[in-house]
Scaffold this motif. Structure first.
Motif, PDB file in Angstrom:
ATOM      1  N   LYS A 123       0.836  -1.212   0.000  1.00  0.00           N
ATOM      2  CA  LYS A 123       0.000   0.000   0.000  1.00  0.00           C
ATOM      3  C   LYS A 123       0.861   1.249   0.000  1.00  0.00           C
ATOM      4  O   LYS A 123       0.583   2.202  -0.726  1.00  0.00           O
ATOM      5  CB  LYS A 123      -0.915   0.015   1.226  1.00  0.00           C
ATOM      6  CG  LYS A 123      -2.101  -0.893   1.127  1.00  0.00           C
ATOM      7  CD  LYS A 123      -2.965  -0.745   2.366  1.00  0.00           C
ATOM      8  CE  LYS A 123      -4.163  -1.653   2.328  1.00  0.00           C
ATOM      9  NZ  LYS A 123      -4.972  -1.549   3.536  1.00  0.00           N
ATOM     10  N   ALA A 124       1.913   1.247   0.803  1.00  0.00           N
ATOM     11  CA  ALA A 124       2.809   2.407   0.868  1.00  0.00           C
ATOM     12  C   ALA A 124       3.492   2.628  -0.477  1.00  0.00           C
ATOM     13  O   ALA A 124       3.639   3.759  -0.931  1.00  0.00           O
ATOM     14  CB  ALA A 124       3.842   2.208   1.972  1.00  0.00           C
ATOM     15  N   ALA A 125       3.888   1.534  -1.133  1.00  0.00           N
ATOM     16  CA  ALA A 125       4.541   1.646  -2.440  1.00  0.00           C
ATOM     17  C   ALA A 125       3.575   2.203  -3.476  1.00  0.00           C
ATOM     18  O   ALA A 125       3.947   3.045  -4.297  1.00  0.00           O
ATOM     19  CB  ALA A 125       5.075   0.290  -2.888  1.00  0.00           C
ATOM     20  N   GLU A 127       0.960   4.107  -2.869  1.00  0.00           N
ATOM     21  CA  GLU A 127       0.725   5.519  -2.545  1.00  0.00           C
ATOM     22  C   GLU A 127       1.909   6.366  -2.992  1.00  0.00           C
ATOM     23  O   GLU A 127       1.744   7.458  -3.501  1.00  0.00           O
ATOM     24  CB  GLU A 127       0.484   5.674  -1.043  1.00  0.00           C
ATOM     25  CG  GLU A 127      -0.854   5.130  -0.595  1.00  0.00           C
ATOM     26  CD  GLU A 127      -1.026   5.158   0.915  1.00  0.00           C
ATOM     27  OE1 GLU A 127      -0.157   5.706   1.619  1.00  0.00           O
ATOM     28  OE2 GLU A 127      -2.045   4.623   1.379  1.00  0.00           O
ATOM     29  N   THR A 128       3.121   5.857  -2.815  1.00  0.00           N
ATOM     30  CA  THR A 128       4.320   6.584  -3.231  1.00  0.00           C
ATOM     31  C   THR A 128       4.359   6.704  -4.749  1.00  0.00           C
ATOM     32  O   THR A 128       4.675   7.762  -5.275  1.00  0.00           O
ATOM     33  CB  THR A 128       5.585   5.858  -2.738  1.00  0.00           C
ATOM     34  OG1 THR A 128       5.505   5.740  -1.322  1.00  0.00           O
ATOM     35  CG2 THR A 128       6.836   6.609  -3.114  1.00  0.00           C
ATOM     36  N   GLU A 129       4.018   5.612  -5.453  1.00  0.00           N
ATOM     37  CA  GLU A 129       4.022   5.652  -6.916  1.00  0.00           C
ATOM     38  C   GLU A 129       3.002   6.633  -7.454  1.00  0.00           C
ATOM     39  O   GLU A 129       3.272   7.354  -8.409  1.00  0.00           O
ATOM     40  CB  GLU A 129       3.721   4.261  -7.485  1.00  0.00           C
ATOM     41  CG  GLU A 129       4.880   3.312  -7.426  1.00  0.00           C
ATOM     42  CD  GLU A 129       4.539   1.946  -7.997  1.00  0.00           C
ATOM     43  OE1 GLU A 129       3.456   1.803  -8.599  1.00  0.00           O
ATOM     44  OE2 GLU A 129       5.357   1.038  -7.838  1.00  0.00           O
ATOM     45  N   THR A 130       1.827   6.699  -6.860  1.00  0.00           N
ATOM     46  CA  THR A 130       0.793   7.594  -7.372  1.00  0.00           C
ATOM     47  C   THR A 130       1.135   9.049  -7.085  1.00  0.00           C
ATOM     48  O   THR A 130       0.786   9.923  -7.853  1.00  0.00           O
ATOM     49  CB  THR A 130      -0.591   7.258  -6.785  1.00  0.00           C
ATOM     50  OG1 THR A 130      -0.516   7.245  -5.360  1.00  0.00           O
ATOM     51  CG2 THR A 130      -1.087   5.927  -7.292  1.00  0.00           C
ATOM     52  N   SER A 131       1.850   9.315  -6.013  1.00  0.00           N
ATOM     53  CA  SER A 131       2.214  10.694  -5.726  1.00  0.00           C
ATOM     54  C   SER A 131       3.569  11.054  -6.322  1.00  0.00           C
ATOM     55  O   SER A 131       3.856  12.208  -6.551  1.00  0.00           O
ATOM     56  CB  SER A 131       2.235  10.938  -4.216  1.00  0.00           C
ATOM     57  OG  SER A 131       3.255  10.167  -3.607  1.00  0.00           O
ATOM     58  N   MET A 132       4.405  10.097  -6.619  1.00  0.00           N
ATOM     59  CA  MET A 132       5.754  10.327  -7.096  1.00  0.00           C
ATOM     60  C   MET A 132       5.821  10.884  -8.509  1.00  0.00           C
ATOM     61  O   MET A 132       6.564  11.808  -8.742  1.00  0.00           O
ATOM     62  CB  MET A 132       6.549   9.022  -6.999  1.00  0.00           C
ATOM     63  CG  MET A 132       8.012   9.208  -7.122  1.00  0.00           C
ATOM     64  SD  MET A 132       8.576  10.021  -5.640  1.00  0.00           S
ATOM     65  CE  MET A 132      10.240   9.463  -5.626  1.00  0.00           C
ATOM     66  N   GLU A 135       5.625  14.706  -8.694  1.00  0.00           N
ATOM     67  CA  GLU A 135       6.793  15.378  -8.144  1.00  0.00           C
ATOM     68  C   GLU A 135       7.987  15.205  -9.074  1.00  0.00           C
ATOM     69  O   GLU A 135       8.734  16.143  -9.316  1.00  0.00           O
ATOM     70  CB  GLU A 135       7.114  14.818  -6.755  1.00  0.00           C
ATOM     71  CG  GLU A 135       6.048  15.115  -5.726  1.00  0.00           C
ATOM     72  CD  GLU A 135       6.290  14.366  -4.414  1.00  0.00           C
ATOM     73  OE1 GLU A 135       7.332  13.691  -4.280  1.00  0.00           O
ATOM     74  OE2 GLU A 135       5.433  14.463  -3.530  1.00  0.00           O
ATOM     75  N   GLU A 136       8.194  13.980  -9.590  1.00  0.00           N
ATOM     76  CA  GLU A 136       9.320  13.730 -10.482  1.00  0.00           C
ATOM     77  C   GLU A 136       9.199  14.540 -11.764  1.00  0.00           C
ATOM     78  O   GLU A 136      10.173  15.097 -12.240  1.00  0.00           O
ATOM     79  CB  GLU A 136       9.405  12.235 -10.832  1.00  0.00           C
ATOM     80  CG  GLU A 136       9.987  11.398  -9.742  1.00  0.00           C
ATOM     81  CD  GLU A 136      10.112   9.933 -10.149  1.00  0.00           C
ATOM     82  OE1 GLU A 136       9.768   9.588 -11.301  1.00  0.00           O
ATOM     83  OE2 GLU A 136      10.556   9.143  -9.310  1.00  0.00           O
TER      84      GLU A 136
END
Length: 160
Positions: A123-125, A127-132, A135-136
């Motif tokens: 889940k954390a991964a 969430e990070t992928e969807t927000s990353m 930003e990138e």
């Protein structure tokens, strides 16, 4: 029949009944103690390295069903013991549907920790992928723009 003989038979019968009750109570107490002790000290089914086993936790699967699957696959010795361990743990109702690779050298607690932490990490991964990407992409756009602008304005390396 003699009155004293009748009294003696009644006393012997009562002693016999009390002895049976004490024996049954002691036996049940021993069984309960052993089961309770195993809740906190049950070792893994096999020594390390053990065997990897795929376990699928289905949507809507009850805890008892999960315990039975783990017993059928040889990951736990007693499904009732696992069920009690699971209910008494901090992981109660936190195992989510999915496919897990468990090992016969894992204790019940290690299996619960693995199943809960694996899903939380996924889940954390996600969430990070969807927000990353947002930003990138902002950082990449800024870097590319700065490089292009610097080159266009002549601030790059001078040519001789």
């Amino acid at each position: 029949m003699n009155k004293s003989l009748k009294k003696t038979i009644q006393i012997i019968f009562r002693i016999f009944i009390v002895t049976i009750i004490v024996y049954v109570a002691a036996k049940l107490g021993t069984i309960a103690f052993d089961f309770g002790y195993r809740v906190f000290t049950e070792p893994a089914v096999a020594e390390a390295p053990g065997d990897d086993v795929l376990v699928q936790v289905k949507e809507g699967m009850e805890a008892g069903e999960l315990a039975e699957v783990l017993e059928e696959k040889g990951l736990v010795r007693d499904s009732n013991l696992f069920l009690l361990q699971y209910r008494l743990s901090a992981y109660w109702k936190r195992i989510e549907p999915g496919v897990y690779t468990l090992n016969t050298s894992m204790t019940a607690k290690e299996m619960m920790v693995y199943m809960v932490e694996t899903k939380e990490a996924e889940k954390a991964a996600v969430e990070t992928e969807t927000s990353m990407p947002e930003e990138e992409s902002e950082v990449q756009e800024g870097t590319e723009t700065g490089t292009e602008t610097g080159t266009e304005t002549g601030t790059g390396t001078p040519e001789e």
